[in-house]
Design an enzyme around this catalytic site. Structure first.
Site, PDB file in Angstrom:
ATOM      1  N   HIS A   1       1.053  -3.958   6.736  1.00 20.59           N
ATOM      2  CA  HIS A   1       1.396  -2.732   7.120  1.00 20.59           C
ATOM      3  C   HIS A   1       2.637  -2.545   7.942  1.00 20.59           C
ATOM      4  O   HIS A   1       2.958  -3.761   8.796  1.00 20.59           O
ATOM      5  CB  HIS A   1       0.421  -1.800   8.160  1.00 20.59           C
ATOM      6  CG  HIS A   1      -0.535  -1.521   7.103  1.00 20.59           C
ATOM      7  ND1 HIS A   1      -1.894  -1.936   7.632  1.00 20.59           N
ATOM      8  CD2 HIS A   1      -1.062  -0.756   6.173  1.00 20.59           C
ATOM      9  CE1 HIS A   1      -2.755  -1.556   6.676  1.00 20.59           C
ATOM     10  NE2 HIS A   1      -2.260  -0.784   5.823  1.00 20.59           N
TER      11      HIS A   1
ATOM     12  N   CYS B   1      -4.165   0.368  13.733  1.00 21.85           N
ATOM     13  CA  CYS B   1      -5.318   0.555  12.957  1.00 21.85           C
ATOM     14  C   CYS B   1      -6.647   1.320  13.230  1.00 21.85           C
ATOM     15  O   CYS B   1      -7.276   1.936  12.601  1.00 21.85           O
ATOM     16  CB  CYS B   1      -5.731  -0.619  12.147  1.00 21.85           C
ATOM     17  SG  CYS B   1      -4.390  -1.843  11.417  1.00 21.85           S
TER      18      CYS B   1
ATOM     19  N   ARG C   1       0.693  -1.284   0.047  1.00 18.65           N
ATOM     20  CA  ARG C   1       0.009   0.074  -0.081  1.00 18.65           C
ATOM     21  C   ARG C   1       0.890   1.324  -0.065  1.00 18.65           C
ATOM     22  O   ARG C   1       0.420   2.388  -0.215  1.00 18.65           O
ATOM     23  CB  ARG C   1      -0.914  -0.185   1.230  1.00 18.65           C
ATOM     24  CG  ARG C   1      -1.922  -0.972   1.102  1.00 18.65           C
ATOM     25  CD  ARG C   1      -2.934  -1.196   2.282  1.00 18.65           C
ATOM     26  NE  ARG C   1      -4.056  -2.154   1.929  1.00 18.65           N
ATOM     27  CZ  ARG C   1      -5.210  -2.200   2.765  1.00 18.65           C
ATOM     28  NH1 ARG C   1      -5.461  -1.200   3.670  1.00 18.65           N
ATOM     29  NH2 ARG C   1      -5.960  -3.348   2.340  1.00 18.65           N
TER      30      ARG C   1
END
Length: 165
Positions: free
Chosen positions: A69, A156, A39
């Protein structure tokens, strides 16, 4: 327009093909670690580095290979110590930091959230919690089992910020 926001009006923006995801950005002191992941790309990392350079922060790219991530595989316990799953992120990027490795059977345990002097941790990782407690950190656990089903972690689901008058 407020004083702070007007100061940022003329700052460059991140535009395609540059991509950056907040879960790939870990600030530790004046260092901004940015994960190169599915991402966040190199162009995004370079764009962020250009934007924050005037503020005296340094961007350090980190290869992310085993998780979605950066902050899934590494977070900061304090400004000198990181909690890391070195199987998922490049530990060499964190030169000079004390590295605390999560247990192999709790690979998602590195996704913690520090609020003040309390380290918030997912209660699903008791070995990692005991490890962090043994280092003298104050730990509070939360049950996020339903969110984990959607690959969420504490970082998150939070937007920590500081406001100063």
């Amino acid at each position: 327009m407020g004083k702070i926001f007007s100061a940022y009006r003329d700052i460059e923006r991140i535009s395609l093909p540059a991509k950056i995801e907040g879960g790939d950005v870990l600030k530790v002191g004046k260092k901004i670690f940015v994960g190169e992941s599915s991402r966040t790309n190199v162009e995004g990392i370079q764009a962020l580095a250009a934007i924050i350079k005037p503020f005296g922060c340094m961007v350090i790219p980190v290869k992310v290979t085993g998780c979605l991530h950066l902050k899934t595989g590494v977070t900061a316990l304090d400004d000198q110590t990181i909690l890391i799953n070195a199987n998922w992120v490049d530990a060499d990027a964190f030169e000079g930091f004390s590295k605390v490795e999560v247990p192999d059977d709790e690979p998602f345990g590195a996704n913690i959230l520090k609020i003040g002097d309390i380290v918030c941790m997912n209660e699903a990782f008791p070995k990692t919690m005991m490890l962090v407690k043994s280092l003298g950190y104050k730990v509070d656990s939360v049950n996020i089992s339903e969110f984990v089903k959607a690959e969420a972690g504490l970082t998150c689901m939070s937007v920590p910020f500081t406001c100063k008058a």
